[in-house]
Design a protein around this motif. Structure first.
Motif, PDB file in Angstrom:
ATOM      1  N   LEU A 102       0.807  -1.116   0.055  1.00  0.00           N
ATOM      2  CA  LEU A 102       0.010   0.001   0.051  1.00  0.00           C
ATOM      3  C   LEU A 102       0.715   1.245  -0.027  1.00  0.00           C
ATOM      4  O   LEU A 102       0.374   2.363  -0.277  1.00  0.00           O
ATOM      5  CB  LEU A 102      -0.926  -0.111   1.343  1.00  0.00           C
ATOM      6  CG  LEU A 102      -2.018  -0.957   1.212  1.00  0.00           C
ATOM      7  CD1 LEU A 102      -2.710  -1.242   2.405  1.00  0.00           C
ATOM      8  CD2 LEU A 102      -2.997  -0.570   0.216  1.00  0.00           C
ATOM      9  N   LEU A 103       2.011   0.974   0.288  1.00  0.00           N
ATOM     10  CA  LEU A 103       3.064   2.375   0.490  1.00  0.00           C
ATOM     11  C   LEU A 103       4.151   2.407  -0.799  1.00  0.00           C
ATOM     12  O   LEU A 103       4.503   3.573  -0.797  1.00  0.00           O
ATOM     13  CB  LEU A 103       3.708   2.247   1.841  1.00  0.00           C
ATOM     14  CG  LEU A 103       2.955   2.531   3.166  1.00  0.00           C
ATOM     15  CD1 LEU A 103       3.749   2.006   4.424  1.00  0.00           C
ATOM     16  CD2 LEU A 103       2.579   3.898   3.344  1.00  0.00           C
ATOM     17  N   GLN A 104       4.407   1.481  -1.350  1.00  0.00           N
ATOM     18  CA  GLN A 104       5.556   1.440  -2.087  1.00  0.00           C
ATOM     19  C   GLN A 104       5.338   2.272  -3.429  1.00  0.00           C
ATOM     20  O   GLN A 104       6.493   2.865  -3.755  1.00  0.00           O
ATOM     21  CB  GLN A 104       5.826  -0.030  -2.640  1.00  0.00           C
ATOM     22  CG  GLN A 104       4.850  -0.635  -3.431  1.00  0.00           C
ATOM     23  CD  GLN A 104       5.341  -2.324  -3.391  1.00  0.00           C
ATOM     24  OE1 GLN A 104       6.223  -2.624  -3.057  1.00  0.00           O
ATOM     25  NE2 GLN A 104       4.332  -2.763  -4.531  1.00  0.00           N
ATOM     26  N   GLN A 105       4.254   2.470  -4.016  1.00  0.00           N
ATOM     27  CA  GLN A 105       4.313   3.317  -5.271  1.00  0.00           C
ATOM     28  C   GLN A 105       4.898   4.501  -5.222  1.00  0.00           C
ATOM     29  O   GLN A 105       5.795   5.063  -5.983  1.00  0.00           O
ATOM     30  CB  GLN A 105       2.853   3.460  -5.652  1.00  0.00           C
ATOM     31  CG  GLN A 105       2.567   3.846  -7.004  1.00  0.00           C
ATOM     32  CD  GLN A 105       3.411   3.014  -8.113  1.00  0.00           C
ATOM     33  OE1 GLN A 105       3.267   1.964  -8.084  1.00  0.00           O
ATOM     34  NE2 GLN A 105       3.741   3.781  -9.166  1.00  0.00           N
ATOM     35  N   PRO A 106       4.774   5.504  -4.375  1.00  0.00           N
ATOM     36  CA  PRO A 106       5.318   6.681  -4.155  1.00  0.00           C
ATOM     37  C   PRO A 106       6.712   6.829  -4.064  1.00  0.00           C
ATOM     38  O   PRO A 106       7.648   7.786  -4.191  1.00  0.00           O
ATOM     39  CB  PRO A 106       4.718   7.642  -3.104  1.00  0.00           C
ATOM     40  CG  PRO A 106       3.465   6.699  -2.748  1.00  0.00           C
ATOM     41  CD  PRO A 106       3.691   5.529  -2.967  1.00  0.00           C
ATOM     42  N   PHE A 107       7.296   5.716  -3.433  1.00  0.00           N
ATOM     43  CA  PHE A 107       8.726   5.636  -3.088  1.00  0.00           C
ATOM     44  C   PHE A 107       9.695   4.704  -4.166  1.00  0.00           C
ATOM     45  O   PHE A 107      10.899   4.286  -3.852  1.00  0.00           O
ATOM     46  CB  PHE A 107       8.899   5.138  -1.887  1.00  0.00           C
ATOM     47  CG  PHE A 107       8.092   6.002  -0.830  1.00  0.00           C
ATOM     48  CD1 PHE A 107       8.966   7.437  -0.433  1.00  0.00           C
ATOM     49  CD2 PHE A 107       6.864   5.781  -0.351  1.00  0.00           C
ATOM     50  CE1 PHE A 107       8.354   8.115   0.494  1.00  0.00           C
ATOM     51  CE2 PHE A 107       6.460   6.778   0.493  1.00  0.00           C
ATOM     52  CZ  PHE A 107       7.111   8.045   0.839  1.00  0.00           C
ATOM     53  N   GLY A 108       9.242   4.227  -5.237  1.00  0.00           N
ATOM     54  CA  GLY A 108       9.828   3.557  -6.370  1.00  0.00           C
ATOM     55  C   GLY A 108      10.993   4.319  -6.910  1.00  0.00           C
ATOM     56  O   GLY A 108      10.929   5.676  -6.861  1.00  0.00           O
ATOM     57  N   ILE A 109      11.919   3.803  -7.457  1.00  0.00           N
ATOM     58  CA  ILE A 109      13.049   4.517  -8.122  1.00  0.00           C
ATOM     59  C   ILE A 109      12.487   5.537  -9.411  1.00  0.00           C
ATOM     60  O   ILE A 109      13.078   6.720  -9.211  1.00  0.00           O
ATOM     61  CB  ILE A 109      13.904   3.567  -8.873  1.00  0.00           C
ATOM     62  CG1 ILE A 109      14.481   2.740  -8.018  1.00  0.00           C
ATOM     63  CG2 ILE A 109      15.158   4.230  -9.643  1.00  0.00           C
ATOM     64  CD1 ILE A 109      15.693   1.554  -8.518  1.00  0.00           C
ATOM     65  N   ARG A 110      11.418   5.272 -10.050  1.00  0.00           N
ATOM     66  CA  ARG A 110      11.047   6.265 -11.100  1.00  0.00           C
ATOM     67  C   ARG A 110      10.358   7.587 -10.367  1.00  0.00           C
ATOM     68  O   ARG A 110      10.791   8.585 -10.882  1.00  0.00           O
ATOM     69  CB  ARG A 110      10.156   5.544 -11.919  1.00  0.00           C
ATOM     70  CG  ARG A 110       9.901   6.472 -13.130  1.00  0.00           C
ATOM     71  CD  ARG A 110       8.923   5.403 -14.237  1.00  0.00           C
ATOM     72  NE  ARG A 110       9.981   4.481 -14.631  1.00  0.00           N
ATOM     73  CZ  ARG A 110       9.250   3.621 -15.593  1.00  0.00           C
ATOM     74  NH1 ARG A 110       8.021   3.806 -15.904  1.00  0.00           N
ATOM     75  NH2 ARG A 110      10.194   2.847 -16.294  1.00  0.00           N
ATOM     76  N   ALA A 111       9.444   7.152  -9.407  1.00  0.00           N
ATOM     77  CA  ALA A 111       8.629   8.174  -8.733  1.00  0.00           C
ATOM     78  C   ALA A 111       9.778   9.036  -7.930  1.00  0.00           C
ATOM     79  O   ALA A 111       9.561  10.369  -7.995  1.00  0.00           O
ATOM     80  CB  ALA A 111       7.968   7.620  -7.704  1.00  0.00           C
ATOM     81  N   ILE A 112      10.913   8.646  -7.385  1.00  0.00           N
ATOM     82  CA  ILE A 112      11.694   9.454  -6.612  1.00  0.00           C
ATOM     83  C   ILE A 112      12.525  10.317  -7.588  1.00  0.00           C
ATOM     84  O   ILE A 112      12.938  11.342  -7.351  1.00  0.00           O
ATOM     85  CB  ILE A 112      12.478   8.671  -5.608  1.00  0.00           C
ATOM     86  CG1 ILE A 112      11.834   7.759  -4.486  1.00  0.00           C
ATOM     87  CG2 ILE A 112      13.720   9.399  -5.109  1.00  0.00           C
ATOM     88  CD1 ILE A 112      11.103   8.941  -3.665  1.00  0.00           C
ATOM     89  N   ASP A 113      13.061   9.633  -8.673  1.00  0.00           N
ATOM     90  CA  ASP A 113      13.830  10.388  -9.678  1.00  0.00           C
ATOM     91  C   ASP A 113      13.010  11.664 -10.234  1.00  0.00           C
ATOM     92  O   ASP A 113      13.716  12.391 -10.850  1.00  0.00           O
ATOM     93  CB  ASP A 113      14.459   9.338 -10.640  1.00  0.00           C
ATOM     94  CG  ASP A 113      15.475   9.920 -11.381  1.00  0.00           C
ATOM     95  OD1 ASP A 113      16.705  10.148 -10.801  1.00  0.00           O
ATOM     96  OD2 ASP A 113      15.824   9.932 -12.681  1.00  0.00           O
ATOM     97  N   ASP A 114      11.887  11.313 -10.236  1.00  0.00           N
ATOM     98  CA  ASP A 114      10.858  12.689 -10.827  1.00  0.00           C
ATOM     99  C   ASP A 114      10.999  13.874  -9.894  1.00  0.00           C
ATOM    100  O   ASP A 114      10.706  14.915 -10.540  1.00  0.00           O
ATOM    101  CB  ASP A 114       9.652  12.011 -10.906  1.00  0.00           C
ATOM    102  CG  ASP A 114       9.370  10.955 -12.106  1.00  0.00           C
ATOM    103  OD1 ASP A 114      10.237  11.147 -13.125  1.00  0.00           O
ATOM    104  OD2 ASP A 114       8.202  10.207 -12.239  1.00  0.00           O
ATOM    105  N   LEU A 115      11.595  13.564  -8.811  1.00  0.00           N
ATOM    106  CA  LEU A 115      11.471  14.527  -7.931  1.00  0.00           C
ATOM    107  C   LEU A 115      12.862  15.088  -7.861  1.00  0.00           C
ATOM    108  O   LEU A 115      13.180  16.261  -7.312  1.00  0.00           O
ATOM    109  CB  LEU A 115      11.504  14.212  -6.376  1.00  0.00           C
ATOM    110  CG  LEU A 115      10.099  13.304  -6.161  1.00  0.00           C
ATOM    111  CD1 LEU A 115      10.165  12.747  -4.651  1.00  0.00           C
ATOM    112  CD2 LEU A 115       8.998  14.417  -5.961  1.00  0.00           C
ATOM    113  N   ARG A 116      13.828  14.864  -8.546  1.00  0.00           N
ATOM    114  CA  ARG A 116      15.070  15.347  -8.707  1.00  0.00           C
ATOM    115  C   ARG A 116      15.265  16.979  -8.927  1.00  0.00           C
ATOM    116  O   ARG A 116      15.826  17.448  -8.108  1.00  0.00           O
ATOM    117  CB  ARG A 116      15.923  14.807 -10.113  1.00  0.00           C
ATOM    118  CG  ARG A 116      17.525  14.982 -10.135  1.00  0.00           C
ATOM    119  CD  ARG A 116      18.005  14.611 -11.113  1.00  0.00           C
ATOM    120  NE  ARG A 116      18.309  13.018 -10.868  1.00  0.00           N
ATOM    121  CZ  ARG A 116      19.159  12.433 -10.104  1.00  0.00           C
ATOM    122  NH1 ARG A 116      20.404  13.193  -9.784  1.00  0.00           N
ATOM    123  NH2 ARG A 116      19.251  11.093  -9.981  1.00  0.00           N
TER     124      ARG A 116
END
Length: 407
Positions: A102-116
């Motif tokens: 339930l938690l993992q989607q916003p913290f995947g590699i692609r999602a986090i890299d979008d925050l660069r």
């Protein structure tokens, strides 16, 4: 059980650097029974990795034999109205797997890299204010407020409220230590209560008025008809804040201190910034924030000439494992930004309980340290680096420096 050494976080010099004590334990008694902790302390890389990988070893306090420390923690949980922790880091499968899905989607590699770009902008804005001063406390002025502000933006917390989280997350991090006074423990819980009440209000606001942020995403997250309860969501948000803030702050501080202690490594990064990702892994290995991970044996475990019995508590000393010369070589106490296997450090755990926020922590630290090296010149200590007294999450309390702005 008589041993030549004992685990002692009160030993003179331990706060400044526990690694000499870890080395003595690793050499003389690597599977060490600690009367102080009423549990086993592991200091070898292979032993720590074995325990962290083993899915049959528990994180749940219910599995532990009664000791003074265990019963004290159970009493505190009962007084707070919870017989069992709601956070995924203290739950075994299948509960852990359910919460993680339930938690993992916003913290995947692609999602986090979008925050660069957002993170880079935050870093640059913070340094725009600081570079003209010629001096700063890296922790108070830069490394502490930065990850709080970033996480608040990710979650959609009002900007003006982000300073509140500094004391809150610090209290939760301190509360992880097994050896603090009753008064300090009570103060930590008081601040945790404040944090939880605030988050409950924010959750209800996101429920009424959904927004484009991670808290809204978590409030409405659903997996095969399953959703987080309010208590589960609050517990995960507290965990995410602490995991996303305290270790990142510590990593920025110790990373810069490493470059001050090993100036040839800073010069190498200055000439080739592409080495920063591996450098961050080396900083995590050399003096990472997560020093201990607690586990509970569910069946007897043989290690060396010892037997860890079912129900006994195990303190995996990640900090010691990451300085094990049997794993890392004779230069284990040196910083080498080109160390080829630096990424095999155990800072973010292993197996099912590997850290959900690892990508975010690495990215924030990399961009912050890149900017410090790129924009500051002639960096020097302006006074002693002062360490926090925490046992579990290690980090600097102050790191005063002087510098000039690069032209």
């Amino acid at each position: 059980m008589s041993t030549a050494v004992a685990f002692d976080p009160f030993e003179a010099g331990y706060v400044e650097s526990p690694y000499a004590q870890y080395a003595r334990l690793r050499t003389s008694d690597p599977v060490h029974w600690s009367d102080l902790l009423e549990g086993w302390v592991l200091t070898r890389y292979d032993d720590v990795a074995r325990v962290l990988r083993d899915p049959t070893i528990s994180v749940e306090l219910d599995q532990a034999r009664p000791t003074a420390a265990v019963e004290s923690e159970r009493t505190r949980m009962a007084e707070r109205g919870s017989g069992k922790a709601d956070t995924l880091v203290l739950r075994d499968d299948p509960d852990h797997a359910r919460l993680r899905r339930l938690l993992q989607q916003p913290f995947g590699i692609r999602a986090i890299d979008d925050l660069r770009e957002m993170i880079r902008g935050r870093v640059d804005d913070a340094l725009d204010v600081l570079v003209g001063r010629g001096e700063m406390d890296v922790i108070a002025d830069f490394a502490y407020p930065l990850p709080v502000a970033i996480f608040c933006e990710m979650l959609g917390i009002p900007e003006e409220d982000s300073p509140l989280f500094r004391d809150w997350t610090s209290a939760v991090a301190r509360n992880l230590d097994p050896l603090i006074s009753d008064d300090e423990r009570a103060h930590c819980f008081q601040l945790l209560d404040e944090m939880e009440r605030y988050l409950v209000d924010q959750i209800e606001e996101k429920r009424r008025n959904p927004a484009d942020d991670i808290m809204t995403e978590l409030v409405h997250a659903e997996e095969e008809g399953d959703r987080l309860t309010r208590d589960e969501l609050v517990a995960q948000l507290v965990t995410l804040y602490v995991a996303g803030h305290e270790p990142t702050t510590a990593l920025i501080g110790t990373g810069l201190l490493a470059l001050l202690n090993f100036p040839e490594q800073r010069e190498a990064l200055d000439h080739d910034a592409s080495r920063f990702p591996n450098a961050v892994n080396e900083f995590l290995r050399w003096d990472g924030p997560n020093q201990f991970v607690r586990r509970i044996a569910t069946a007897p475990i043989e290690m060396s000439d010892r037997v860890v019995e079912a129900g006994q508590v195990i303190y995996c000393c990640v900090g010691a494992a990451n300085r094990d010369p049997e794993r890392w070589g004779a230069d284990v106490d040196d910083v080498d930004i080109d160390r080829p296997d630096a990424g095999h450090h155990l800072q973010f755990g292993m197996g099912v309980h590997s850290c959900l926020g690892a990508h975010l922590a690495r990215l924030q630290a990399e961009l912050a340290l890149r900017a410090l090296v790129a924009r500051l010149d002639h960096i020097a200590l302006a006074g002693p680096a002062v360490w926090s007294e925490r046992m579990v999450i290690r980090g600097l309390r102050t790191l005063p420096i002087t510098f000039t702005a690069k032209r």
